[in-house]
Design a protein around this motif. Structure first.
Motif, PDB file in Angstrom:
ATOM      1  N   ASN A 187      -5.810  17.973  -3.676  1.00  0.00           N
ATOM      2  CA  ASN A 187      -4.944  16.871  -3.382  1.00  0.00           C
ATOM      3  C   ASN A 187      -3.896  16.609  -4.450  1.00  0.00           C
ATOM      4  O   ASN A 187      -2.934  15.889  -4.220  1.00  0.00           O
ATOM      5  N   LEU A 204      -7.173   5.121  -4.257  1.00  0.00           N
ATOM      6  CA  LEU A 204      -6.027   5.948  -4.604  1.00  0.00           C
ATOM      7  C   LEU A 204      -5.799   6.108  -6.089  1.00  0.00           C
ATOM      8  O   LEU A 204      -5.132   7.029  -6.519  1.00  0.00           O
ATOM      9  N   LEU A 222     -11.709  18.635  -3.225  1.00  0.00           N
ATOM     10  CA  LEU A 222     -10.670  17.876  -2.535  1.00  0.00           C
ATOM     11  C   LEU A 222      -9.755  17.167  -3.514  1.00  0.00           C
ATOM     12  O   LEU A 222      -8.545  17.045  -3.290  1.00  0.00           O
ATOM     13  N   PHE A 226      -3.102   5.860   7.611  1.00  0.00           N
ATOM     14  CA  PHE A 226      -1.679   5.994   7.349  1.00  0.00           C
ATOM     15  C   PHE A 226      -1.297   5.395   6.003  1.00  0.00           C
ATOM     16  O   PHE A 226      -0.250   5.698   5.455  1.00  0.00           O
ATOM     17  N   MET A 227      -2.160   4.513   5.505  1.00  0.00           N
ATOM     18  CA  MET A 227      -1.856   3.879   4.223  1.00  0.00           C
ATOM     19  C   MET A 227      -2.345   4.703   3.051  1.00  0.00           C
ATOM     20  O   MET A 227      -2.175   4.307   1.913  1.00  0.00           O
ATOM     21  N   GLN A 276      -8.692  15.694   7.478  1.00  0.00           N
ATOM     22  CA  GLN A 276      -9.838  14.800   7.292  1.00  0.00           C
ATOM     23  C   GLN A 276      -9.734  13.578   8.191  1.00  0.00           C
ATOM     24  O   GLN A 276     -10.743  12.947   8.500  1.00  0.00           O
ATOM     25  N   TYR A 289     -18.403  18.441   9.618  1.00  0.00           N
ATOM     26  CA  TYR A 289     -17.315  18.106   8.694  1.00  0.00           C
ATOM     27  C   TYR A 289     -17.257  19.077   7.520  1.00  0.00           C
ATOM     28  O   TYR A 289     -16.224  19.644   7.213  1.00  0.00           O
ATOM     29  N   HIS A 297     -11.365  11.856   2.561  1.00  0.00           N
ATOM     30  CA  HIS A 297     -12.700  12.456   2.436  1.00  0.00           C
ATOM     31  C   HIS A 297     -13.716  11.409   1.985  1.00  0.00           C
ATOM     32  O   HIS A 297     -14.802  11.301   2.541  1.00  0.00           O
ATOM     33  N   GLN A 302      -1.385   7.476   1.958  1.00  0.00           N
ATOM     34  CA  GLN A 302      -0.384   8.357   1.356  1.00  0.00           C
ATOM     35  C   GLN A 302      -0.741   9.826   1.477  1.00  0.00           C
ATOM     36  O   GLN A 302      -0.500  10.619   0.583  1.00  0.00           O
ATOM     37  N   GLY A 303      -1.349  10.177   2.611  1.00  0.00           N
ATOM     38  CA  GLY A 303      -1.634  11.589   2.841  1.00  0.00           C
ATOM     39  C   GLY A 303      -2.651  12.178   1.887  1.00  0.00           C
ATOM     40  O   GLY A 303      -2.751  13.386   1.752  1.00  0.00           O
ATOM     41  N   SER A 304      -3.420  11.342   1.248  1.00  0.00           N
ATOM     42  CA  SER A 304      -4.391  11.874   0.297  1.00  0.00           C
ATOM     43  C   SER A 304      -5.648  12.327   1.016  1.00  0.00           C
ATOM     44  O   SER A 304      -6.413  11.509   1.515  1.00  0.00           O
ATOM     45  N   SER A 305      -5.853  13.644   1.054  1.00  0.00           N
ATOM     46  CA  SER A 305      -7.050  14.134   1.748  1.00  0.00           C
ATOM     47  C   SER A 305      -8.304  13.726   0.989  1.00  0.00           C
ATOM     48  O   SER A 305      -9.364  13.559   1.566  1.00  0.00           O
ATOM     49  N   TYR A 306      -8.153  13.545  -0.328  1.00  0.00           N
ATOM     50  CA  TYR A 306      -9.303  13.142  -1.133  1.00  0.00           C
ATOM     51  C   TYR A 306      -9.765  11.746  -0.742  1.00  0.00           C
ATOM     52  O   TYR A 306     -10.956  11.508  -0.530  1.00  0.00           O
ATOM     53  N   ALA A 307      -8.788  10.818  -0.595  1.00  0.00           N
ATOM     54  CA  ALA A 307      -9.159   9.450  -0.234  1.00  0.00           C
ATOM     55  C   ALA A 307      -9.800   9.419   1.141  1.00  0.00           C
ATOM     56  O   ALA A 307     -10.795   8.734   1.373  1.00  0.00           O
ATOM     57  N   ARG A 352      -8.482  26.149   3.259  1.00  0.00           N
ATOM     58  CA  ARG A 352      -7.592  25.350   4.102  1.00  0.00           C
ATOM     59  C   ARG A 352      -6.342  24.929   3.346  1.00  0.00           C
ATOM     60  O   ARG A 352      -5.287  24.763   3.936  1.00  0.00           O
ATOM     61  N   ALA A 395       0.823  -1.213   0.000  1.00  0.00           N
ATOM     62  CA  ALA A 395       0.000   0.000   0.000  1.00  0.00           C
ATOM     63  C   ALA A 395       0.847   1.249   0.000  1.00  0.00           C
ATOM     64  O   ALA A 395       0.401   2.311  -0.444  1.00  0.00           O
ATOM     65  N   LEU A 396       2.081   1.149   0.516  1.00  0.00           N
ATOM     66  CA  LEU A 396       2.916   2.334   0.566  1.00  0.00           C
ATOM     67  C   LEU A 396       3.571   2.645  -0.757  1.00  0.00           C
ATOM     68  O   LEU A 396       4.084   3.726  -0.977  1.00  0.00           O
ATOM     69  N   THR A 420     -10.014  20.664  12.587  1.00  0.00           N
ATOM     70  CA  THR A 420      -9.556  21.148  11.289  1.00  0.00           C
ATOM     71  C   THR A 420      -8.049  21.121  11.174  1.00  0.00           C
ATOM     72  O   THR A 420      -7.474  21.461  10.163  1.00  0.00           O
ATOM     73  N   ILE A 436     -17.098  10.184   4.059  1.00  0.00           N
ATOM     74  CA  ILE A 436     -18.457  10.202   3.516  1.00  0.00           C
ATOM     75  C   ILE A 436     -19.032   8.791   3.454  1.00  0.00           C
ATOM     76  O   ILE A 436     -20.189   8.553   3.800  1.00  0.00           O
TER      77      ILE A 436
END
Lengths: 378, 305, 394
Positions: free
Chosen positions: A97, C39, A93, C94-95, C239, C311, C104, C97-102, A122, A21-22, C226, C108
Motif C-alpha cells: 500500500n 489511516l 498489505l 470510499f473514505m 479488498q 479472502y 484489509h 483513500q484507496g488504502s488496501s491496508y485499511a 496481485r 476524511a478526504l 479479486t 479482518i
C-alpha cells in the motif's frame, strides 16, 4: 419526522466529515530519489532469533548501498510477521500500500510466505524469499516471486546418499517436527534414503516446542537403529541430542543445515560431540568472509543467524536490479530479477523457470568436534 | 524389553512429579481464592531464568564456576523471588477482580500471562533465544541395562516431599487453618480476626513458590528453557488440576499421573504416537470430565436452593 | 446483572433535535476516529486517539448520567440511528483513500466481530465459557476450502454446507458440556479446541501443517472478488469486495443477535445465566437451550471461517489455535458481555490495536496485553455493559 433544521444539520455534519476524511493524512511530497525496500520476518516470538539475524543482513546491505553511491536513497522498512500468516498478510498489505516501497524480501516460515505471495502477486511487487523452504512456494511460479535459499529437497538428497554410503547406516530412525519444514524433511529423507538402499526404522513427528523426547528415544533404543535423522530446528535438536546421551543411546545424529548453529552446541552441551549435518558448500567465498567482517564491525545487537547471508544476498539482488531497470516498471523489475546472474556471498545466483535459485547444492559434512563445528574430512 | 518398560516408567514418574508441582499451585489458588490463575505457568517459568541470572551474578562475584553450591543458592533465591512475583501479580492485577465475574479474572490473567512472558523476553538478554539449562545433578547410576540419572530420583523425591509438606501445612499449622477458613467463608473469617488480604498474599506466595520448583525441574529435565515454555506447562498443569478436581491436593497429583501416563504411553506404543500426544491427553481430559464433571476427586458442588 | 439502571424512562417519545444531534455526533465522531486511526502511521496520533477513546469511557464511568442520556437518545430515534449507521458503513470504503491496508484491517475486524457475536450468545447471554470458537471457525474454513479446492463447489454453496458441518461439531461439543460447569466446562472446550487443532495439523487430507493453498475467491454475476470495484468514478481496491461481504455478514449476525435476544431463546439463556437450577424449576429445558447456544455459535463462526478462507486464499491450522479462541473471548469480555455493540467495538479494538502498534515492534504484544488489562480494570463490566431489558411501550 425529521424537521428541516435537523435534516440540514445532519447533511452538514456528513459533508464535513466526508471532506475531512478526504484530506490526505500525512505528508505526501514524494522525493524521487528516495525508495523503500521492505523486510518481513519473525522478529518476535519463538523464531525471533532467525528473523533478527536476517533483518540485520537486510539493513547491512542497505547501509552499504547508501554509503556507496547508489542512485537512490534507500530506506529499509522492517515489519514483523511473528511467524503468523495473518500478521504476515497485514504486513504485506502495508508494504504494498505504500507507494514508496519498490520491492520486498521476506519470511522464514513457509505458511506465512504461502499466505503473502498472492498479495505481492496481485500488486505485482517483486518479492524474494530468504528463508522459507517449502517447494510449494516456487511451484506456483508467480512471476514476482523468487527465492535465494535451496529447497529442502536439494539438501536432503546428498545427505541421504552420504548416510547410506560413507556413514554406512542401514536402518535410520527419523525424528522431526510437525511443521511443514519438519514433515517436508522427513518425507524427503525417507524417499532418498530408501532409494539409496537404506531402510527407515521409525518416523516420529513431534510438535515444535516439545521438550521431552525420552519416550521416543527409549523406543528407538529398543529397536536398534544405526543412526537418528533429525529434521527439525535448533532448539529441539539440542534437546534431543542431550536426552539421547542421557538415555544412553550411543548412535550418531545427523541432519541438514537447519540446526547448523553454535546455539545447538550451547544447548546440547557436551552431548553435541559427534553430531553431523550437511551444509551447502561453495561457502568458502571471499565475499562471504567480507560480509561477516562487515557484520561484526557494524555492531548489531544480535549475532548473525544462518539466514543473515540469504537476506543480505536477496537485498543486494534487489538493489542491483533496481539500479539496472529503475523503479517505474514493476513488471520489468521482476523480469530483471529472474534473469539475473548475481555474483555475491552465496556464489553465483541464477534462477530457474520457477524462480528457484539454481545454485547447485554441494554439501559438506560438518561435525561437532571439541565444542565447535568443523568440516569432516571425506 | 525390561529396560524399555523401566525407562518409560521412570519417564512417567518424573513427568508426573513436575506437572504435579504446577498443578498443586492451580488447585491451591482455586480452592482458596476461587481464582483461575491462568498465568501460573508463566510465573513458574520465570524461576529458571532467575536461576540462570543469579548463577551468572554469583560467578561474577563470589563463586569460581557453576558449582553445586552456586546452583543451590540460585534455586533458593529463584523460589523466593518467584513467590514474591506471584504476590505482586495478585496485588497489581488479580485482586481487582475478586468480586467480578469469573470470566473477567480469567481473561485478565491470560493477558497477564502474556505480559509476564513478554517481560521475560525483554528483560533477559537475548530473551527470544532458548537458553541451555544446567542439569542440577549430573551423576548417573547404572542399574543393569538402565541408565538412571540421579536427577530423576531427586525430582520424584522432592515432589513427594512437597506434597507432604503442603499437606502438613494445610492441616496442622495455624496458617493452614487460616487458609482453609478463608477458603470456606471469607467474611466470617474476617470476623474471626483473620485478615483475608494477608492470607491471599500468603497463598499466592506458597502456590507460586511451589510452581517455581516445578518450573526449575521442567527446565532442567528438558535441558533448555525458553520464555514461552510457560504456556504449555501452565495448560497441562491446569488440566491435571482440573481433572483431578480443583481444590483437592490429592486430585492434582492424580491428574498429573493420568496425563503424564497417557503422554508416555502414547509415545512409547503408537507408531506415530508423538504427533498425537496432545490429542490423546486432551481426549482423556474430556473423557474424565464427562464421567465426573467436577473432576475425579473434586467435591461435588452442592447448590443451596 | 442489572447494572446502570436508567433513571430516564425508556418509554416511547418523539425524537427531539437534541437526540438526533447526539446520535449524529456519536456515529460520525466514531467513524472519524476510526478513520484517522486506520489511516495514520504516526504513533503519536495513534496513542492520542487511544487516549481520547479511553477518556470518553472514563467520562462515562464518572458521570453515568451522560451514558443514560445517550442510550435514551438512541432508543428514541432508532430508525434514524440505524439509517445513518448503514450509510456510514456503505460509504466508508470510499473514505479510505484507496488504502488496501485499511480495508484489509476493516475486513479482518469485521470477521472477528462476527466471531465475537457468535461467542456472545454463549458467553454473554448464557454465561457458558466456550474456548472452542476458534475450532468452529477452523472447521468452517477448512470445510469451505476443501469443498472449493477438491470439488470445485462455488463459494455461495460451500458457505451453508460448512456452516451445517460446524453446527454438527457444535452439537458434539455440546454433549460433554452438559454436565460440567464453569471452570470444568471451560477446560472441556479448551480440550476440544486443542484436539481439533492437532487433528487438522496431523491429517494429510487437510493439508497437514502446510495448510491449504489456492482457495478460489467467490464470484458474483461474473465479477470476481479479486477484481477492484469501479463505482461513481472511484476505484476501490479488491479488498472492498470482501469488506461489503463481511459487512453483510456482520449485519446478519446483528439481526440474529437481536431476534434471539428478544425471543424466548434469549430469555431462556439469560435465565440460565442467572440461576440454572431456578430455570430448570421453571420448566426451561436447560439441555436443549445449552445445545442451541453451542450450535448457534458454531454456525456463525463457520460463516466467518468460510469468508476468511476465501479472502486470504490460504489457511493453515495455526490460524485456529487456542490463542485465537482466547482473543475472541477477550473481545467479548472487554467489549461488554451480552451487549451487541460492545462486542463489536471490542472486536475492532483488539484487531486494530496489534496492527497499529506495530510501531512498537518488539513491544507490541506487551502493550496490547497491558491495554487489555487496563481496560478491564477501568471498566470491569465491559466497555458497554449489559442493558436491562426494556419493555417500555412503543
Amino acid at each position: 419526522m425529521l424537521n428541516t433544521l435537523n435534516r440540514r444539520s445532519l447533511l452538514a455534519a456528513l459533508a464535513l466529515s466526508a471532506s475531512v476524511a478526504l484530506v490526505p493524512a500525512g505528508a505526501g511530497a514524494q522525493d524521487k530519489q528516495k525508495i523503500k525496500l521492505g523486510f518481513i520476518g519473525p522478529i518476535s516470538g519463538g523464531n525471533a532469533q532467525q528473523g533478527l539475524g536476517a533483518k540485520n543482513g537486510f539493513l547491512l546491505a542497505i547501509d552499504q548501498a547508501n554509503a556507496d553511491d547508489y542512485p537512490y536513497e534507500v530506506e529499509g522498512v522492517v515489519l514483523d510477521d511473528a511467524s503468523d500468516p495473518q500478521t504476515g498478510v497485514g504486513a504485506a498489505l502495508k508494504l504494498v500500500n505504500d507507494p514508496e516501497v519498490v520491492a520486498a524480501i521476506g519470511h522464514w516460515n513457509s505458511p506465512v510466505a504461502l499466505a503473502t505471495i498472492p498479495v505481492f502477486n496481485r500488486a505485482q511487487m517483486p518479492f524474494i524469499v530468504w528463508g522459507a523452504i517449502s517447494p510449494k512456494i516456487t511451484d506456483q511460479n508467480l512471476p514476482e516471486v523468487t527465492r535465494v535459499t535451496p529447497t529442502l529437497l536439494a539438501e536432503n538428497l546428498p545427505l541421504a546418499h552420504w548416510a547410506a554410503s560413507d556413514l554406512g547406516a542401514k536402518k535410520i530412525a527419523i525424528v522431526s517436527d510437525t511443521s511443514d519444514y519438519g514433515t517436508g524433511n522427513a518425507d524427503a529423507f525417507t524417499q532418498f534414503f530408501t532409494d539409496a538402499g537404506g531402510a527407515i526404522d521409525s518416523t516420529d513427528l513431534l510438535p515444535v516446542g516439545t521438550t521431552d523426547f525420552r519416550a521416543v528415544l527409549t523406543k528407538i533404543k529398543d529397536a536398534g537403529a544405526d543412526a537418528i535423522y533429525f529434521g527439525g530446528v535448533i532448539t529441539e535438536a539440542g534437546i534431543l541430542r542431550k536426552q539421547e546421551e542421557e538415555i544412553g543411546l550411543d548412535i550418531p545424529m545427523i541432519g541438514i543445515s537447519g540446526f547448523y548453529d553454535p546455539e545447538f552446541i550451547k544447548l546440547a552441551g557436551d552431548a553435541a560431540e559427534g553430531t553431523m549435518v550437511s551444509y551447502p558448500a561453495a561457502q568458502s567465498n571471499p565475499r562471504l568472509d567480507q560480509m561477516h567482517a562487515d557484520y561484526d564491525a557494524h555492531g548489531f545487537a544480535e549475532p548473525e543467524s544462518p539466514y543473515t547471508k540469504y537476506a543480505y544476498e536477496a537485498t543486494n539482488i534487489l538493489l542491483t536490479a533496481i539500479r539496472e531497470v529503475g523503479i517505474d516498471d514493476k513488471v520489468a523489475l521482476a523480469k530483471a530479477i529472474r534473469g539475473m546472474s548475481h555474483e555475491g556471498v552465496l556464489g553465483t545466483t541464477t534462477f530457474d523457470a520457477n524462480g528457484q535459485t539454481e545454485i547447485p547444492v554441494e554439501v559438506e559434512i560438518k561435525v561437532v568436534k571439541g565444542g565447535e563445528w568443523v568440516t569432516l574430512d571425506k | 524389553m525390561d529396560a524399555f518398560v523401566m525407562q518409560n516408567l521412570m519417564n512417567w514418574l518424573v513427568l508426573s512429579s513436575i506437572y504435579a508441582l504446577v498443578a498443586l499451585g492451580f488447585s491451591l489458588l482455586f480452592g482458596v481464592l476461587n481464582v483461575i490463575h491462568f498465568s501460573h505457568g508463566d510465573v513458574s517459568i520465570v524461576a529458571p531464568f532467575v536461576v540462570l541470572a543469579t548463577v551468572q551474578a554469583l560467578i561474577a562475584t563470589a563463586f569460581p564456576a557453576a558449582t553445586p553450591g552456586a546452583l543451590v543458592l540460585a534455586c533458593a533465591a529463584a523460589i523466593v523471588v518467584v513467590g514474591l512475583i506471584g504476590v505482586l501479580a495478585d496485588w497489581l492485577v488479580i485482586r481487582r477482580f475478586r468480586n467480578a465475574p469469573a470470566m473477567m479474572a480469567l481473561v485478565a490473567t491470560v493477558a497477564l500471562g502474556t505480559v509476564i512472558r513478554e517481560l521475560i523476553r525483554m528483560i533477559y538478554p537475548q530473551g527470544s533465544n532458548p537458553k541451555p539449562f544446567p542439569n542440577l545433578i549430573e551423576t548417573r547410576l547404572m542399574i543393569g541395562d538402565l541408565t538412571v540419572p540421579v536427577f530423576s530420583l531427586f525430582v520424584i523425591a522432592v515432589s513427594v516431599l512437597m506434597m507432604i509438606v503442603l499437606y502438613v501445612v494445610m492441616r496442622h499449622t495455624p496458617l493452614g487453618m487460616r487458609i482453609r477458613a478463608v477458603a470456606e467463608d471469607r467474611n466470617i473469617a474476617r470476623l474471626m480476626a483473620i485478615s483475608p488480604s494477608r492470607i491471599y498474599a500468603a497463598t499466592f506466595f506458597i502456590a507460586s513458590a511451589v510452581g517455581a520448583i516445578g518450573g526449575i525441574f521442567y527446565a532442567s529435565y528438558a535441558g533448555v528453557v525458553r520464555f514461552d515454555f510457560g504456556i504449555q506447562l501452565g495448560l497441562i498443569g491446569f488440566s491435571a488440576a482440573v481433572i483431578g478436581g480443583l481444590g483437592s491436593m490429592q486430585g492434582a497429583i492424580l491428574g498429573s499421573l493420568l496425563i503424564a501416563g497417557i503422554d508416555t504411553l502414547v509415545q512409547a506404543t503408537m507408531a506415530e504416537g508423538a504427533s498425537y500426544r496432545l490429542v490423546f491427553a486432551f481426549l482423556l481430559v474430556i473423557f474424565v470430565l464427562v464421567l465426573k464433571p467436577s473432576g475425579i476427586l473434586g467435591r461435588t458442588v452442592m447448590e443451596k436452593v | 446483572m442489572m447494572t446502570g439502571t436508567s433513571k430516564i424512562t425508556l418509554a416511547a417519545r418523539r425524537a427531539s433535535g437534541a437526540d438526533l444531534a447526539i446520535i449524529a455526533g456519536i456515529e460520525l465522531g466514531g467513524a472519524l476516529l476510526l478513520g484517522f486511526f486506520l489511516l495514520t502511521d504516526d504513533w503519536r496520533l495513534i496513542v492520542a486517539l487511544l487516549a481520547v477513546f479511553a477518556a470518553g469511557f472514563a467520562l462515562l464511568q464518572i458521570r453515568p448520567a451522560i451514558e443514560d442520556r445517550i442510550v435514551s437518545a438512541f432508543h428514541a430515534a432508532r430508525a434514524q440511528a440505524l439509517g445513518l449507521g448503514a450509510v456510514v458503513v456503505l460509504v466508508y470504503p470510499f473514505m479510505m483513500q484507496g488504502s488496501s491496508y485499511a480495508l484489509h484491517l476493516l475486513v479482518i475486524a469485521q470477521l472477528y466481530a462476527v466471531l465475537a457475536l457468535a461467542l456472545n450468545f454463549q458467553l454473554g447471554s448464557a454465561n457458558i465459557p466456550n474456548f472452542a470458537t476458534g475450532a468452529s471457525y477452523g472447521i468452517g474454513a477448512y470445510c469451505s476450502a476443501l469443498l472449493a479446492i477438491d470439488f470445485g463447489v462455488s463459494f455461495w454453496l460451500t458457505l451453508p454446507i460448512a456452516a451445517l458441518v460446524a453446527t454438527g461439531f457444535g452439537f458434539v461439543l455440546g454433549f460433554p458440556s452438559m454436565r460440567t460447569r464453569e471452570t470444568y466446562l471451560a477446560l472441556v472446550t479448551i480440550a476440544f479446541g486443542i484436539v481439533v487443532h492437532q487433528l487438522l495439523n496431523n491429517f494429510s487430507w487437510t493439508g497437514g501443517p502446510n495448510g491449504l493453498v489456492g482457495i478460489p475467491a467467490p464470484t458474483i454475476a461474473g465479477h470476481s472478488f479479486t477484481a477492484p470495484i469501479e463505482l461513481f468514478g472511484q476505484r476501490l481496491p479488491s479488498q472492498a469486495n470482501f469488506y461489503y461481504l463481511a459487512a453483510a455478514l456482520v449485519a446478519l449476525a446483528i439481526v440474529c443477535a437481536r431476534r434471539l435476544h428478544d425471543s424466548r431463546v434469549g430469555l431462556a439463556w439469560n435465565a440460565l445465566r442467572c440461576d440454572e437450577l431456578a430455570a430448570r424449576c421453571q420448566g426451561i429445558n436447560v439441555v436443549w437451550y445449552k445445545m442451541m447456544a453451542f450450535a448457534v455459535d458454531a454456525f456463525l463462526a463457520a460463516f466467518a471461517g468460510s469468508v476468511y478462507a476465501a479472502y486470504v486464499s490460504y489457511i493453515s491450522p495455526d490460524n485456529f489455535t487456542f490463542l485465537v479462541s482466547v482473543t475472541i473471548m477477550t473481545m467479548v469480555i472487554v467489549g461488554g458481555m451480552d451487549n451487541t455493540l460492545g462486542v463489536i467495538v471490542g472486536a475492532f479494538l483488539l484487531t486494530l490495536l496489534p496492527e497499529k502498534l506495530r510501531i512498537f515492534a518488539d513491544y507490541r504484544l506487551l502493550f496490547v496485553s497491558v491495554i487489555v488489562i487496563l481496560f478491564l480494570i477501568l471498566r470491569p463490566q465491559g466497555l458497554f455493559p449489559q442493558r436491562p431489558r426494556s419493555y417500555g411501550g412503543r
